[in-house]
Design a protein around this motif. Structure first.
Motif: not given
Length: 164
Positions: A34-40, A45-48
């Motif tokens: 979940l942490n990996a999914v949240k960070s991804r 979102e940052d990339a967008l």
């Protein structure tokens, strides 16, 4: 039928194994997943946001480029216009100078022709005067008694002058 309906003990063991598996997965696997999914998700979102910002920056740059191109076009038109007016001025100046030189040459030629004409007329007058003096001298040297003799003498002298 034992295959279709499991026994009570099997269900309890399966339930205990499932709970233990859920505990282990929750503690060690799901939190990191979940942490990996949240960070991804945050990275996406940052990339967008970065892509949106880059797109907006690109639009701004394109607008700035369009302004710069328009300013350069206007500057080029000013330079071309100035160069054309300078070329026209140089051409007009050259025409005016050529006209002045031509007028001066014509005036000089006319003055030269007039001077030569005056000199030729003066020379003709001098020759006529010399001829007149010579004729008078010849007339005075000879004694002329009759008007007929004088006329003959003048005619002969005129004939001599025409041949000379």
């Amino acid at each position: 039928m034992e295959l279709i309906t499991p026994g009570f003990g099997l269900i309890i063991w399966q339930l205990l194994v499932f709970i233990a598996l859920m505990f282990i997965l929750t503690k060690y696997a799901w939190k990191p997943i979940l942490n990996a999914v949240k960070s991804r998700e945050a990275a996406i979102e940052d990339a967008l946001h970065a892509a949106d910002k880059a797109r907006e920056d690109m639009k701004n740059l394109q607008a700035d480029n369009a302004k710069l191109i328009e300013e350069a076009r206007k500057e080029r038109e000013k330079i071309v216009s100035a160069a054309q007016s300078a070329a026209n001025k140089v051409k007009e100046d050259a025409k005016a100078e050529a006209q002045l030189i031509t007028d001066k040459m014509i005036a000089d030629a006319q003055a030269s022709i007039e001077a030569e004409k005056r000199a030729a007329l003066a020379e003709v007058k001098n020759q006529v005067a010399e001829f007149s003096v010579e004729i008078a001298e010849m007339v005075l040297r000879k004694e002329l008694s009759s008007p007929q003799a004088q006329k003959e003498l003048v005619d002969s002298y005129m004939a001599d002058l025409k041949t000379n």
